[in-house]
Motif scaffolding. Structure first.
Motif, PDB file in Angstrom:
ATOM      1  N   GLY A   1       1.473  -1.303  -4.004  1.00 26.71           N
ATOM      2  CA  GLY A   1       0.536  -0.345  -3.417  1.00 26.71           C
ATOM      3  C   GLY A   1       0.806   1.036  -3.973  1.00 26.71           C
ATOM      4  N   LEU A   2       0.056   1.997  -3.480  1.00 24.14           N
ATOM      5  CA  LEU A   2       0.181   3.362  -3.968  1.00 24.14           C
ATOM      6  C   LEU A   2       1.360   4.107  -3.361  1.00 24.14           C
ATOM      7  CD1 LEU A   2      -3.604   4.301  -3.859  1.00 24.14           C
ATOM      8  CD2 LEU A   2      -2.233   3.701  -5.874  1.00 24.14           C
ATOM      9  N   GLY A   3       1.883   3.614  -2.238  1.00 23.14           N
ATOM     10  CA  GLY A   3       2.980   4.288  -1.559  1.00 23.14           C
ATOM     11  C   GLY A   3       2.483   5.435  -0.693  1.00 23.14           C
ATOM     12  N   GLY A   4       3.358   5.908   0.154  1.00 21.09           N
ATOM     13  CA  GLY A   4       3.047   7.042   1.013  1.00 21.09           C
ATOM     14  C   GLY A   4       1.862   6.800   1.938  1.00 21.09           C
ATOM     15  N   VAL A   5       1.199   7.878   2.302  1.00 19.74           N
ATOM     16  CA  VAL A   5       0.049   7.812   3.201  1.00 19.74           C
ATOM     17  C   VAL A   5      -1.074   6.988   2.579  1.00 19.74           C
ATOM     18  CG1 VAL A   5      -1.712   9.180   4.385  1.00 19.74           C
ATOM     19  CG2 VAL A   5       0.641   9.999   4.308  1.00 19.74           C
ATOM     20  N   ALA A   6      -1.200   7.036   1.255  1.00 18.96           N
ATOM     21  CA  ALA A   6      -2.264   6.279   0.578  1.00 18.96           C
ATOM     22  C   ALA A   6      -2.140   4.785   0.841  1.00 18.96           C
ATOM     23  CB  ALA A   6      -2.232   6.553  -0.921  1.00 18.96           C
ATOM     24  N   GLN A   7      -0.923   4.288   0.977  1.00 15.65           N
ATOM     25  CA  GLN A   7      -0.746   2.860   1.240  1.00 15.65           C
ATOM     26  C   GLN A   7      -1.199   2.513   2.657  1.00 15.65           C
ATOM     27  OE1 GLN A   7       2.236   1.270  -0.928  1.00 15.65           O
ATOM     28  NE2 GLN A   7       2.291  -0.713   0.047  1.00 15.65           N
ATOM     29  N   VAL A   8      -0.945   3.400   3.598  1.00 15.47           N
ATOM     30  CA  VAL A   8      -1.368   3.160   4.980  1.00 15.47           C
ATOM     31  C   VAL A   8      -2.885   3.258   5.106  1.00 15.47           C
ATOM     32  CG1 VAL A   8      -1.171   3.994   7.361  1.00 15.47           C
ATOM     33  CG2 VAL A   8       0.844   3.910   5.917  1.00 15.47           C
ATOM     34  N   LEU A   9      -3.528   4.055   4.265  1.00 17.79           N
ATOM     35  CA  LEU A   9      -4.978   4.189   4.299  1.00 17.79           C
ATOM     36  C   LEU A   9      -5.675   3.204   3.369  1.00 17.79           C
ATOM     37  CD1 LEU A   9      -5.265   8.078   4.397  1.00 17.79           C
ATOM     38  CD2 LEU A   9      -5.377   6.458   6.316  1.00 17.79           C
ATOM     39  N   GLY A  10      -4.898   2.462   2.584  1.00 19.05           N
ATOM     40  CA  GLY A  10      -5.460   1.526   1.623  1.00 19.05           C
ATOM     41  C   GLY A  10      -5.727   0.152   2.212  1.00 19.05           C
ATOM     42  N   PRO A  11      -5.944  -0.845   1.359  1.00 21.04           N
ATOM     43  CA  PRO A  11      -6.342  -2.184   1.803  1.00 21.04           C
ATOM     44  C   PRO A  11      -5.349  -2.875   2.731  1.00 21.04           C
ATOM     45  CG  PRO A  11      -6.582  -1.981  -0.586  1.00 21.04           C
ATOM     46  CD  PRO A  11      -5.924  -0.738  -0.099  1.00 21.04           C
ATOM     47  N   THR A  12      -4.068  -2.557   2.602  1.00 25.05           N
ATOM     48  CA  THR A  12      -3.062  -3.202   3.464  1.00 25.05           C
ATOM     49  C   THR A  12      -2.713  -2.351   4.691  1.00 25.05           C
ATOM     50  OG1 THR A  12      -1.241  -2.270   2.179  1.00 25.05           O
ATOM     51  CG2 THR A  12      -2.042  -4.451   1.527  1.00 25.05           C
ATOM     52  N   GLY A  13      -3.424  -1.249   4.866  1.00 23.31           N
ATOM     53  CA  GLY A  13      -3.119  -0.341   5.978  1.00 23.31           C
ATOM     54  C   GLY A  13      -3.224  -0.971   7.347  1.00 23.31           C
TER      55      GLY A  13
ATOM     56  N   LEU B   1       7.074   3.095   9.422  1.00 20.22           N
ATOM     57  CA  LEU B   1       5.818   3.696   8.952  1.00 20.22           C
ATOM     58  C   LEU B   1       5.996   5.178   8.625  1.00 20.22           C
ATOM     59  CD1 LEU B   1       3.238   2.034  11.362  1.00 20.22           C
ATOM     60  CD2 LEU B   1       3.665   1.478   8.967  1.00 20.22           C
ATOM     61  N   VAL B   2       6.748   5.878   9.450  1.00 20.18           N
ATOM     62  CA  VAL B   2       7.003   7.301   9.187  1.00 20.18           C
ATOM     63  C   VAL B   2       7.779   7.459   7.879  1.00 20.18           C
ATOM     64  CG1 VAL B   2       8.262   9.343  10.016  1.00 20.18           C
ATOM     65  CG2 VAL B   2       6.851   8.017  11.594  1.00 20.18           C
ATOM     66  N   GLU B   3       8.787   6.603   7.678  1.00 20.08           N
ATOM     67  CA  GLU B   3       9.541   6.653   6.423  1.00 20.08           C
ATOM     68  C   GLU B   3       8.619   6.431   5.222  1.00 20.08           C
ATOM     69  OE1 GLU B   3      13.654   4.722   8.311  1.00 20.08           O
ATOM     70  OE2 GLU B   3      12.281   3.471   7.141  1.00 20.08           O
ATOM     71  N   GLY B   4       7.773   5.417   5.328  1.00 20.42           N
ATOM     72  CA  GLY B   4       6.866   5.109   4.222  1.00 20.42           C
ATOM     73  C   GLY B   4       5.847   6.195   3.972  1.00 20.42           C
ATOM     74  N   MET B   5       5.268   6.731   5.045  1.00 17.51           N
ATOM     75  CA  MET B   5       4.259   7.781   4.881  1.00 17.51           C
ATOM     76  C   MET B   5       4.862   9.081   4.360  1.00 17.51           C
ATOM     77  SD  MET B   5       1.539   7.213   7.989  1.00 17.51           S
ATOM     78  CE  MET B   5       2.719   7.323   9.303  1.00 17.51           C
ATOM     79  N   SER B   6       6.158   9.274   4.598  1.00 19.98           N
ATOM     80  CA  SER B   6       6.800  10.494   4.089  1.00 19.98           C
ATOM     81  C   SER B   6       7.198  10.360   2.625  1.00 19.98           C
ATOM     82  CB  SER B   6       8.019  10.836   4.943  1.00 19.98           C
ATOM     83  OG  SER B   6       9.032   9.867   4.763  1.00 19.98           O
ATOM     84  N   GLY B   7       6.947   9.189   2.040  1.00 20.24           N
ATOM     85  CA  GLY B   7       7.203   9.020   0.612  1.00 20.24           C
ATOM     86  C   GLY B   7       8.435   8.209   0.265  1.00 20.24           C
TER      87      GLY B   7
END
Length: 194
Positions: free
Chosen positions: A92-104, A78-84
């Motif tokens: 998905g949108l990638g980064g933090v947006a993906q974690v805050l999006g529908p699949t978060g 998750l840290v790797e993904g949120m860091s871009g």
């Protein structure tokens, strides 16, 4: 006597260091496996949630690495993904947006789901590895679906029946197949390593 005690202490420190290094390699390897599983992805027209192999990875890691190491691998993922880094599903949108999006909700559930799967498998595997791994996989899938559906429901404000129809039901047959594959792979890897 003092030299023997010092030698024993040095061996313990060396052994502890080797174990931590092995743990680090397993955790990093687990996060890389999740990145690969995320990229095997199929989008569906009726739901914002794609089909991926991520739950296979979560179950496999929980059953093979144990709950705590698997959970650490998924936090790192998750840290790797949120860091871009491009480790999340390409749908998905990638980064933090993906974690805050529908699949978060699914993504955020992974460390907890792997922890539950690993703890159940470790606790019950003395009796029957197949039963222990099966119960661990079911618990893992339940956590993923529950948190994923809850998160999606908070974002799109639809009735529970609609959420169930777009966040859980279409994925159950695939989840059964992924669970069976993860259990078989985990049992096989345990046999190879022992």
């Amino acid at each position: 006597m003092a030299q023997a005690l010092a030698g024993s202490t040095n061996q313990q420190v060396d052994s502890f260091g080797r174990l931590r290094a092995i743990d680090a390699v397993l955790v990093i390897g687990g996060s890389l496996l999740m990145g690969a599983c995320a990229h095997i992805s199929i989008s569906l027209w009726f739901t914002p949630v794609p089909i991926t192999l991520q739950t296979f990875g979560v179950i496999f890691l929980g059953l093979t690495l144990g709950g705590w190491r698997a959970s650490a691998a998924l936090v790192l993922y998750l840290v790797e993904g949120m860091s871009g880094l491009p480790v999340f599903s390409p749908h998905g949108l990638g980064g933090v947006a993906q974690v805050l999006g529908p699949t978060g909700g699914y993504l955020m559930s992974y460390p907890f789901a792997a922890l539950v799967a690993g703890l159940i498998a470790d606790k019950l595997s003395r009796r029957s590895r197949l039963i222990a791994f099966s119960l661990g996989a079911m618990a893992c899938s339940t956590v993923v679906f529950a948190l994923g559906a809850f998160w999606l429901a908070t974002l799109i404000h639809k009735p529970a029946s609609t959420i169930f129809a777009i966040a859980v039901l279409p994925f159950v047959p695939g989840e059964v197949l992924k669970s069976i594959a993860a259990i078989a792979a985990a049992i096989g890897s345990k046999r190879i390593l022992s």
